[in-house]
Write a protein that holds these residues in place. Structure first.
Motif, PDB file in Angstrom:
ATOM      1  N   GLU A  43       0.844  -1.209   0.000  1.00 14.91           N
ATOM      2  CA  GLU A  43       0.000   0.000   0.000  1.00 14.91           C
ATOM      3  C   GLU A  43       0.880   1.260   0.000  1.00 14.91           C
ATOM      4  O   GLU A  43       0.630   2.209  -0.730  1.00 14.91           O
ATOM      5  N   LYS A  44       1.916   1.230   0.850  1.00 15.97           N
ATOM      6  CA  LYS A  44       2.814   2.382   0.973  1.00 15.97           C
ATOM      7  C   LYS A  44       3.571   2.607  -0.342  1.00 15.97           C
ATOM      8  O   LYS A  44       3.767   3.741  -0.776  1.00 15.97           O
ATOM      9  N   ALA A  45       3.977   1.503  -0.972  1.00 22.71           N
ATOM     10  CA  ALA A  45       4.720   1.608  -2.239  1.00 22.71           C
ATOM     11  C   ALA A  45       3.866   2.298  -3.298  1.00 22.71           C
ATOM     12  O   ALA A  45       4.355   3.154  -4.047  1.00 22.71           O
ATOM     13  N   LEU A  46       2.584   1.962  -3.348  1.00 18.31           N
ATOM     14  CA  LEU A  46       1.691   2.592  -4.321  1.00 18.31           C
ATOM     15  C   LEU A  46       1.454   4.061  -3.978  1.00 18.31           C
ATOM     16  O   LEU A  46       1.437   4.927  -4.849  1.00 18.31           O
ATOM     17  N   GLN A  47       1.298   4.343  -2.669  1.00 16.48           N
ATOM     18  CA  GLN A  47       1.084   5.736  -2.243  1.00 16.48           C
ATOM     19  C   GLN A  47       2.282   6.616  -2.580  1.00 16.48           C
ATOM     20  O   GLN A  47       2.131   7.781  -2.945  1.00 16.48           O
ATOM     21  N   MET A  48       3.483   6.051  -2.441  1.00 17.15           N
ATOM     22  CA  MET A  48       4.703   6.850  -2.650  1.00 17.15           C
ATOM     23  C   MET A  48       5.063   6.975  -4.128  1.00 17.15           C
ATOM     24  O   MET A  48       6.046   7.628  -4.474  1.00 17.15           O
ATOM     25  N   GLY A  49       4.299   6.326  -4.998  1.00 20.63           N
ATOM     26  CA  GLY A  49       4.591   6.426  -6.432  1.00 20.63           C
ATOM     27  C   GLY A  49       5.757   5.570  -6.868  1.00 20.63           C
ATOM     28  O   GLY A  49       6.440   5.895  -7.840  1.00 20.63           O
ATOM     29  N   CYS A  50       5.995   4.470  -6.137  1.00 25.25           N
ATOM     30  CA  CYS A  50       7.099   3.580  -6.505  1.00 25.25           C
ATOM     31  C   CYS A  50       6.768   2.849  -7.800  1.00 25.25           C
ATOM     32  O   CYS A  50       5.599   2.641  -8.137  1.00 25.25           O
ATOM     33  N   SER A  51       7.801   2.459  -8.505  1.00 23.58           N
ATOM     34  CA  SER A  51       7.613   1.649  -9.709  1.00 23.58           C
ATOM     35  C   SER A  51       8.809   0.717  -9.830  1.00 23.58           C
ATOM     36  O   SER A  51       9.750   0.793  -9.038  1.00 23.58           O
ATOM     37  N   GLY A  52       8.763  -0.174 -10.814  1.00 30.26           N
ATOM     38  CA  GLY A  52       9.897  -1.065 -11.041  1.00 30.26           C
ATOM     39  C   GLY A  52      10.144  -1.999  -9.876  1.00 30.26           C
ATOM     40  O   GLY A  52       9.206  -2.509  -9.256  1.00 30.26           O
ATOM     41  N   VAL A  53      11.418  -2.193  -9.556  1.00 24.04           N
ATOM     42  CA  VAL A  53      11.826  -3.150  -8.518  1.00 24.04           C
ATOM     43  C   VAL A  53      11.280  -2.746  -7.148  1.00 24.04           C
ATOM     44  O   VAL A  53      10.912  -3.603  -6.348  1.00 24.04           O
ATOM     45  N   MET A  54      11.195  -1.451  -6.885  1.00 28.04           N
ATOM     46  CA  MET A  54      10.678  -0.993  -5.582  1.00 28.04           C
ATOM     47  C   MET A  54       9.245  -1.465  -5.368  1.00 28.04           C
ATOM     48  O   MET A  54       8.848  -1.788  -4.251  1.00 28.04           O
ATOM     49  N   LEU A  55       8.454  -1.498  -6.442  1.00 26.97           N
ATOM     50  CA  LEU A  55       7.064  -1.917  -6.353  1.00 26.97           C
ATOM     51  C   LEU A  55       6.957  -3.440  -6.337  1.00 26.97           C
ATOM     52  O   LEU A  55       6.230  -4.022  -5.528  1.00 26.97           O
ATOM     53  N   ARG A  56       7.712  -4.090  -7.235  1.00 24.39           N
ATOM     54  CA  ARG A  56       7.651  -5.555  -7.308  1.00 24.39           C
ATOM     55  C   ARG A  56       8.267  -6.204  -6.077  1.00 24.39           C
ATOM     56  O   ARG A  56       7.831  -7.270  -5.644  1.00 24.39           O
ATOM     57  N   GLY A  57       9.279  -5.572  -5.486  1.00 23.09           N
ATOM     58  CA  GLY A  57       9.884  -6.105  -4.263  1.00 23.09           C
ATOM     59  C   GLY A  57       8.903  -6.119  -3.101  1.00 23.09           C
ATOM     60  O   GLY A  57       9.036  -6.902  -2.162  1.00 23.09           O
ATOM     61  N   SER A  58       7.885  -5.229  -3.173  1.00 25.07           N
ATOM     62  CA  SER A  58       6.865  -5.175  -2.124  1.00 25.07           C
ATOM     63  C   SER A  58       5.679  -6.088  -2.419  1.00 25.07           C
ATOM     64  O   SER A  58       4.695  -6.082  -1.680  1.00 25.07           O
ATOM     65  N   GLY A  59       5.744  -6.837  -3.518  1.00 22.93           N
ATOM     66  CA  GLY A  59       4.697  -7.825  -3.783  1.00 22.93           C
ATOM     67  C   GLY A  59       3.630  -7.382  -4.767  1.00 22.93           C
ATOM     68  O   GLY A  59       2.620  -8.051  -4.928  1.00 22.93           O
ATOM     69  N   VAL A  60       3.849  -6.225  -5.444  1.00 25.80           N
ATOM     70  CA  VAL A  60       2.873  -5.772  -6.445  1.00 25.80           C
ATOM     71  C   VAL A  60       3.390  -6.173  -7.822  1.00 25.80           C
ATOM     72  O   VAL A  60       4.460  -5.738  -8.240  1.00 25.80           O
ATOM     73  N   GLU A  61       2.609  -7.003  -8.513  1.00 25.81           N
ATOM     74  CA  GLU A  61       3.070  -7.506  -9.816  1.00 25.81           C
ATOM     75  C   GLU A  61       2.735  -6.497 -10.902  1.00 25.81           C
ATOM     76  O   GLU A  61       1.726  -6.602 -11.596  1.00 25.81           O
ATOM     77  N   TRP A  62       3.588  -5.496 -11.050  1.00 24.67           N
ATOM     78  CA  TRP A  62       3.358  -4.448 -12.044  1.00 24.67           C
ATOM     79  C   TRP A  62       4.636  -4.261 -12.863  1.00 24.67           C
ATOM     80  O   TRP A  62       5.676  -3.887 -12.338  1.00 24.67           O
TER      81      TRP A  62
END
Length: 417
Positions: A233-252
């Motif tokens: 949730e925090k990764a999406l709120q902070m505008g993360c993408s790439g490895v930062m987002l996928r490392g948190s479990g979001v398959e994007w």
């Protein structure tokens, strides 16, 4: 009794673990970080303003110098944006070459990342291992563009030239001779595609070597497991993408979700983490390198079977070849006009994004019908990631701040632009 107070310290911009020119002001309670305040702008070069003052086709070289670890991925976003405004589509061979070099660029970035992250956390050997492979990636860049880093190889309408038929061999020197010279030239006897194929088949074994050094290393895990945790949730709120987002479990991954170039024809997997900590981000990047090798082999296979043009034959946008220019008056005029005033792009706006090694690198262009952009804006993934530094570092030790900065994979060329 003396009053106990927090104290403020500067981390960088001279600190080698600041990865460039980050000035991080840390409020410390003893050894614990209470607040982290990143100060940026020390590498601001007004790239966007410069792009607005030049014809569209003359700014490609600036893009290489944004994220100077993943040069061709930056170019890809920019030339895609121009192509969308012009309404042109590069030939299939050019698209496959772009896909292949995007993945070679991913190798270039991740090899440097694993080397520098290792050295930041005290693992010296992996630095030497990773640069052994990265040297070959630099040779691939040099073979197609003549430059080891700032290639300017992608052009609106295709790529600058086709892949060379001969890979340049090493020459005998004081340091390289005899058996060593023969071993180093083993892969260089054929074309560039043969060299890339040999590299992509061999590199999984080399990645195993990095994993032997790090993945189950007790000290490495102590430095990375549970450090800098980012929830999905925090990764999406902070505008993360790439490895930062996928490392948190979001398959994007834009290569799957919004395919461009020839990614929709490729067979590969998206590695996804579970914990969102530094260790998961490390594992995702290592697995990404393995997937990149798969994609490269598929591209090599197609390119060997399908020769063809790598550039559109539209002289209003693409310069004629040297031979045509010296043979034909009309081609000479086209050449002169293209390199003096460029081409006028239809009025409109567009956004083109690519899955760069660090995350979503986007290019927003507005054209007012002139020969230069009315507005150019580049979305740098590192900028969004750095803004979450305070969230990630709070409550950790000073040494953990180094690990967090390292796994954010920051390059200040793109953060400061």
């Amino acid at each position: 009794m003396a009053e106990i107070r927090n104290y403020t310290m500067n981390f960088g911009p001279q600190h080698p673990a600041a990865h460039g020119v980050l000035r991080l002001i840390l409020e410390m309670d003893g050894e614990t970080v209470v607040r982290a305040d990143p100060h940026i702008g020390l590498l601001h070069r007004a790239t966007e303003k410069l792009a607005e003052s030049k014809p569209f086709n003359q700014s490609i070289g600036y893009l290489d110098r944004l994220d100077y670890m993943s040069m061709m991925c930056n170019e890809h976003a920019y030339v895609r944006a121009i192509e969308q405004l012009l309404g042109i589509e590069p030939p299939p061979r050019a698209q496959y070459i772009r896909t292949m070099f995007d993945e070679i660029t991913r190798f270039s970035n991740h090899l440097l990342w694993i080397a520098s992250c290792g050295i930041d956390l005290g693992a010296m050997t992996v630095f030497l291992y990773a640069f052994r492979e990265r040297e070959m990636v630099m040779d691939m860049y040099e073979a197609v563009s003549g430059a080891r880093m700032h290639a300017a190889y992608y052009r609106p309408g295709g790529v600058y030239r086709d892949l060379p038929e001969q890979m340049a061999p090493y020459k005998e020197s004081r340091w390289t001779k005899g058996k060593d010279l023969k071993r180093r030239n083993e892969w260089r006897e054929g074309s560039l595609l043969d060299f890339i194929e040999a590299f992509a088949k061999d590199v999984p074994d080399k990645i195993d070597e990095y994993e032997t050094l790090l993945t189950n290393n007790r000290i490495w895990k102590q430095r990375t497991v549970g450090i800098g945790v980012v929830s999905p949730e925090k990764a999406l709120q902070m505008g993360c993408s790439g490895v930062m987002l996928r490392g948190s479990g979001v398959e994007w991954d834009l290569r799957k979700k919004q395919p461009y170039a020839m990614y929709d024809k490729m067979d590969f997997d998206i590695p996804v983490g579970v914990g969102g900590d530094c260790y998961d981000r490390y594992l995702v990047r290592v697995e990404e390198m393995r997937q990149s090798a798969r994609i490269i082999l598929q591209c090599v296979d197609w390119l060997k079977k399908n020769p063809g043009h790598v550039m559109l034959k539209n002289f209003k946008v693409i310069p004629p070849t040297r031979e045509e220019m010296k043979d034909d008056m009309e081609a000479l005029i086209h050449h002169f006009k293209l390199f003096t005033e460029g081409y006028s792009v239809p009025a409109g706006e567009t956004y083109a994004a690519v899955e760069a090694p660090k995350g979503e690198f986007g290019c927003y262009l507005v054209s007012d019908g002139a020969n230069k952009p009315f507005r150019a804006h580049f979305r740098a993934p590192g900028f969004a990631h750095l803004s979450g530094m305070n969230e990630m570092a709070r409550g950790h030790m000073l040494a953990d701040a180094v690990a967090i900065i390292s796994t954010l994979d920051l390059v200040f060329g793109e953060v400061d632009r």
